[in-house]
Design an enzyme around this catalytic site. Structure first.
Site, PDB file in Angstrom:
ATOM      1  N   ASN A   5      17.939  -5.506  35.104  1.00  0.00           N
ATOM      2  CA  ASN A   5      18.090  -5.778  33.673  1.00  0.00           C
ATOM      3  C   ASN A   5      17.355  -4.757  32.801  1.00  0.00           C
ATOM      4  OD1 ASN A   5      19.041  -7.257  31.530  1.00  0.00           O
ATOM      5  ND2 ASN A   5      17.703  -9.043  31.855  1.00  0.00           N
TER       6      ASN A   5
ATOM      7  N   HIS B 200      17.744 -24.125  32.535  1.00  0.00           N
ATOM      8  CA  HIS B 200      16.791 -23.760  31.481  1.00  0.00           C
ATOM      9  C   HIS B 200      17.017 -24.575  30.220  1.00  0.00           C
ATOM     10  CE1 HIS B 200      16.057 -19.356  32.912  1.00  0.00           C
ATOM     11  NE2 HIS B 200      15.984 -20.214  33.902  1.00  0.00           N
TER      12      HIS B 200
ATOM     13  N   ARG C 139      13.783 -26.574  33.700  1.00  0.00           N
ATOM     14  CA  ARG C 139      12.701 -25.744  33.169  1.00  0.00           C
ATOM     15  C   ARG C 139      12.599 -25.982  31.672  1.00  0.00           C
ATOM     16  NH1 ARG C 139      12.283 -19.138  32.716  1.00  0.00           N
ATOM     17  NH2 ARG C 139      13.314 -19.578  30.731  1.00  0.00           N
TER      18      ARG C 139
ATOM     19  N   TYR D 206       9.429 -16.096  24.364  1.00  0.00           N
ATOM     20  CA  TYR D 206      10.168 -16.048  25.620  1.00  0.00           C
ATOM     21  C   TYR D 206      10.720 -17.428  25.995  1.00  0.00           C
ATOM     22  CZ  TYR D 206      11.337 -16.329  30.428  1.00  0.00           C
ATOM     23  OH  TYR D 206      12.034 -16.588  31.561  1.00  0.00           O
TER      24      TYR D 206
ATOM     25  N   ASP E 202       7.611 -21.555  32.709  1.00  0.00           N
ATOM     26  CA  ASP E 202       7.395 -20.133  32.983  1.00  0.00           C
ATOM     27  C   ASP E 202       6.426 -19.567  31.948  1.00  0.00           C
ATOM     28  OD1 ASP E 202       7.596 -17.449  33.636  1.00  0.00           O
ATOM     29  OD2 ASP E 202       9.796 -17.427  33.698  1.00  0.00           O
TER      30      ASP E 202
ATOM     31  N   HIS F 278       5.431 -16.409  32.101  1.00  0.00           N
ATOM     32  CA  HIS F 278       5.932 -15.042  31.925  1.00  0.00           C
ATOM     33  C   HIS F 278       4.850 -13.980  31.835  1.00  0.00           C
ATOM     34  CE1 HIS F 278       9.565 -12.549  30.863  1.00  0.00           C
ATOM     35  NE2 HIS F 278      10.012 -13.390  31.766  1.00  0.00           N
TER      36      HIS F 278
ATOM     37  N   GLU G  74       5.155 -21.031  36.583  1.00  0.00           N
ATOM     38  CA  GLU G  74       5.622 -19.725  37.063  1.00  0.00           C
ATOM     39  C   GLU G  74       4.923 -18.569  36.369  1.00  0.00           C
ATOM     40  OE1 GLU G  74       9.836 -19.483  36.571  1.00  0.00           O
ATOM     41  OE2 GLU G  74       9.863 -17.304  36.666  1.00  0.00           O
TER      42      GLU G  74
ATOM     43  N   GLU H 130       9.262 -12.832  40.692  1.00  0.00           N
ATOM     44  CA  GLU H 130      10.580 -12.342  40.274  1.00  0.00           C
ATOM     45  C   GLU H 130      10.592 -10.829  40.066  1.00  0.00           C
ATOM     46  OE1 GLU H 130      11.032 -14.786  36.733  1.00  0.00           O
ATOM     47  OE2 GLU H 130      10.879 -13.030  35.463  1.00  0.00           O
TER      48      GLU H 130
ATOM     49  N   ARG I 257       9.437 -16.318  44.244  1.00  0.00           N
ATOM     50  CA  ARG I 257      10.448 -16.239  43.187  1.00  0.00           C
ATOM     51  C   ARG I 257      11.437 -15.096  43.334  1.00  0.00           C
ATOM     52  NH1 ARG I 257      12.913 -18.591  40.154  1.00  0.00           N
ATOM     53  NH2 ARG I 257      12.489 -17.777  38.085  1.00  0.00           N
TER      54      ARG I 257
ATOM     55  N   HIS J  96      14.960 -16.349  42.157  1.00  0.00           N
ATOM     56  CA  HIS J  96      15.273 -16.015  40.768  1.00  0.00           C
ATOM     57  C   HIS J  96      16.795 -16.066  40.567  1.00  0.00           C
ATOM     58  CE1 HIS J  96      14.425 -12.915  37.329  1.00  0.00           C
ATOM     59  NE2 HIS J  96      14.209 -14.141  36.913  1.00  0.00           N
TER      60      HIS J  96
ATOM     61  N   ASP K 180      20.958 -12.369  34.687  1.00  0.00           N
ATOM     62  CA  ASP K 180      20.998 -10.956  35.090  1.00  0.00           C
ATOM     63  C   ASP K 180      21.146 -10.774  36.604  1.00  0.00           C
ATOM     64  OD1 ASP K 180      18.209 -11.835  34.003  1.00  0.00           O
ATOM     65  OD2 ASP K 180      17.643 -10.322  35.479  1.00  0.00           O
TER      66      ASP K 180
ATOM     67  N   GLU L 258      17.083 -21.369  41.077  1.00  0.00           N
ATOM     68  CA  GLU L 258      17.320 -21.266  39.633  1.00  0.00           C
ATOM     69  C   GLU L 258      18.808 -20.983  39.411  1.00  0.00           C
ATOM     70  OE1 GLU L 258      15.373 -17.903  37.847  1.00  0.00           O
ATOM     71  OE2 GLU L 258      15.331 -18.830  35.868  1.00  0.00           O
TER      72      GLU L 258
ATOM     73  N   TRP M  95       5.047  -9.078  28.243  1.00  0.00           N
ATOM     74  CA  TRP M  95       6.172  -9.891  27.764  1.00  0.00           C
ATOM     75  C   TRP M  95       6.596 -10.882  28.826  1.00  0.00           C
ATOM     76  CZ3 TRP M  95      11.204 -10.293  29.638  1.00  0.00           C
ATOM     77  CH2 TRP M  95      11.996 -11.202  28.889  1.00  0.00           C
TER      78      TRP M  95
HETATM   79  O1  EZ4 Z   1      12.749 -12.776  32.044  1.00  0.00           O
HETATM   80  O2  EZ4 Z   1      15.563 -12.403  34.154  1.00  0.00           O
HETATM   81  O3  EZ4 Z   1      12.406 -17.014  35.248  1.00  0.00           O
HETATM   82  N1  EZ4 Z   1      13.135 -16.271  34.682  1.00  0.00           N
HETATM   83  C1  EZ4 Z   1      12.769 -15.239  33.940  1.00  0.00           C
HETATM   84  C2  EZ4 Z   1      13.893 -14.399  33.387  1.00  0.00           C
HETATM   85  C3  EZ4 Z   1      13.487 -12.956  33.210  1.00  0.00           C
HETATM   86  C4  EZ4 Z   1      14.708 -12.086  33.119  1.00  0.00           C
HETATM   87  C5  EZ4 Z   1      14.350 -10.607  33.189  1.00  0.00           C
HETATM   88  O4  EZ4 Z   1      15.462  -9.847  33.422  1.00  0.00           O
HETATM   89  O5  EZ4 Z   1      11.601 -15.018  33.735  1.00  0.00           O
HETATM   90  O6  EZ4 Z   1      14.345 -14.936  32.185  1.00  0.00           O
HETATM   91 CO    CO Z   2      10.430 -16.111  35.248  1.00  0.00          CO
END
Ligand code: EZ4
Ligand code: CO
Length: 412
Positions: free
Chosen positions: A37, A122, A147, A159, A220, A222, A246, A272, A293, A322, A326, A349, A412
């Site tokens: 991605n 999600h 999630r 996010y 998550d 992130h 996560e 991931e 993941r 994961h 993407d 997921e 991020w």
């Molecule tokens: O940010 O797949 O758990 N899932 C994630 C995703 C990632 C994207 C990055 O390409 O964290 O949403």
């Molecule tokens: Co994630």
């Protein structure tokens, strides 16, 4: 069974996908997902310029030998671009082997260890009301694990929250969080860790009060927290019995998880953005996580991720592959075959792809009562329609990035 042709196909039906298509001299075809991605074209170049010429004339049956050859002969090992490229070759060869054998890939991996794969979706919302609606709509779609991501008061964008504005082009399809946005530059988001840490436990309390204690809930973080902040979050979420928390810290420092683990019994999932077993070596051996993941697509394919998961199994660590949008339908199929076969499957997921994507990729998986199954077509069970894929040329798209209030770039 000699590899005769190798093509790299880039298509952007609802988002960008990179697919490797191998054809053997006896006319069998295999597909592999190589989508990275926001950096898609780097893998395209790696494959087209450096891997495709090495594949022509090789014995398509020799999956492990081809894997070792690509990994070791490059000299420059690991990394997301290399490992996504190798993953695509590996998946395509498993697809071909399945077709040659007349069996779905999961049969070649030892057969089914279960009837279906529990999957989570999600749910998200800027407010608690929006979040509740999203959870309900996921339950209506059959999801039995969810999630939960929400907005944080004071932050503009964050996010994990579905943004309908971003994907207006998708004609009514709501992607529950598609972070990569089409455009020439990455979007800038804002972040405040203290506000987040205060807010998240109140959200989970509200969700538990509304939906009860039974529903498996995930979250998550992130990569945005320091180890001590992650420990705080894990502790504050303990009353809400998460299925997992996560990516609490940036994943590259494996040792950081020790501190988190000392302070909380909330189950942890990570990986991931990992791409080899080496990224997991310490956290598996020291049992610092509960779920792996990695996607098949980003971890060297079925062959390598199976080794990671077999290693994890010795420590009672399970899979949590994961599966955002993407990961292409080909990568998702590979995940489902692997997940069905291994003993230590945890959860998968699963976000739905858009309608155009489903026209480009014909798929055989089923989704019933919250469980996925890859289907019983020989190979991976996915075919690529080149006429359809040709309608959607690559579109530049980037993942966003974060800045703190003072302008500092943040994870991020
Ligand atoms: O940010 O797949 O758990 N899932 C994630 C995703 C990632 C994207 C990055 O390409 O964290 O949403
Ligand atoms: Co994630």
């Amino acid at each position: 069974m000699i590899i005769d042709r190798a093509e790299v196909v880039v298509t952007s039906p609802d988002r960008n996908f990179v697919t490797l298509k191998l054809t053997t001299d006896d006319g069998l075809t295999g597909l592999g997902d190589a989508t990275l991605n926001g950096r898609e074209m780097a893998v395209v170049a790696y494959l087209a310029d450096h891997v495709v010429p090495l594949l022509i004339g090789r014995d398509a049956h020799r999956i492990e030998d081809t894997w070792q050859f690509l990994y070791r002969s490059a000299y420059w090992r690991r990394g997301p671009v290399t490992m996504a490229a190798i993953a695509a070759v590996d998946m395509a060869l498993w697809d071909i082997k399945g077709k040659a054998a007349g069996m779905p890939v999961y049969q070649l991996l030892g057969g089914a260890s279960r009837n279906g794969l529990l999957a989570y979706g999600h749910a998200s919302g800027k407010t608690t009301d929006e979040l509740f609606d999203s959870i309900r709509s996921h339950q209506e779609q059959g999801y039995r694990a969810i999630r939960v991501q929400t907005g944080v008061p004071g932050l503009k964008s964050i996010y994990g929250i579905a943004s309908n504005a971003t994907y207006e082009a998708m004609e009514g399809v709501r992607y529950d969080h598609e972070p990569a946005q089409r455009g020439a530059l990455p979007a800038e988001e804002d972040w405040d860790t203290r506000a987040y840490l205060r807010h998240v436990p109140t959200v989970f309390e509200a969700v538990r009060n509304e939906f009860g204690s039974e529903l498996p809930l995930l979250h998550d973080a992130h990569h945005r927290l320091t180890p001590i902040q992650a420990a705080q979050l894990g502790k504050s979420l303990e009353p809400y019995d998460l299925f997992w928390l996560e990516d609490v810290t940036p994943a590259e420092n494996q040792e950081a998880l020790r501190l988190v683990r000392q302070h909380t019994t909330t189950p942890l999932a990570i990986g991931e953005i990992f791409n080899t077993v080496w990224d997991y070596q310490q956290i598996i051996r020291e049992q610092l996580i509960d779920y792996v993941r990695s996607a098949v697509t980003h971890t060297g394919g079925i062959s390598h991720l199976k080794k990671v998961l077999d290693y994890a199994a010795q420590y009672q660590i399970k899979s949590g592959m994961h599966g955002p949008t993407d990961i292409s339908p080909v990568g998702m199929a590979a995940a489902m075959h692997l997940g069905l076969a291994i003993h230590n499957f945890g959860i998968q997921e699963y976000m739905r792809h858009g309608a155009k994507t489903d026209q480009v990729f014909q798929q055989s998986f089923t989704w019933e009562n919250g469980f996925l199954h890859p289907g019983n077509n020989p190979g991976l069970g996915v075919e690529l329609d080149l006429d359809e894929s040709g309608k959607y040329p690559y579109v530049q798209a980037y993942l966003p990035f974060n800045r703190l209030a003072d302008g500092t770039v943040h994870d991020w």
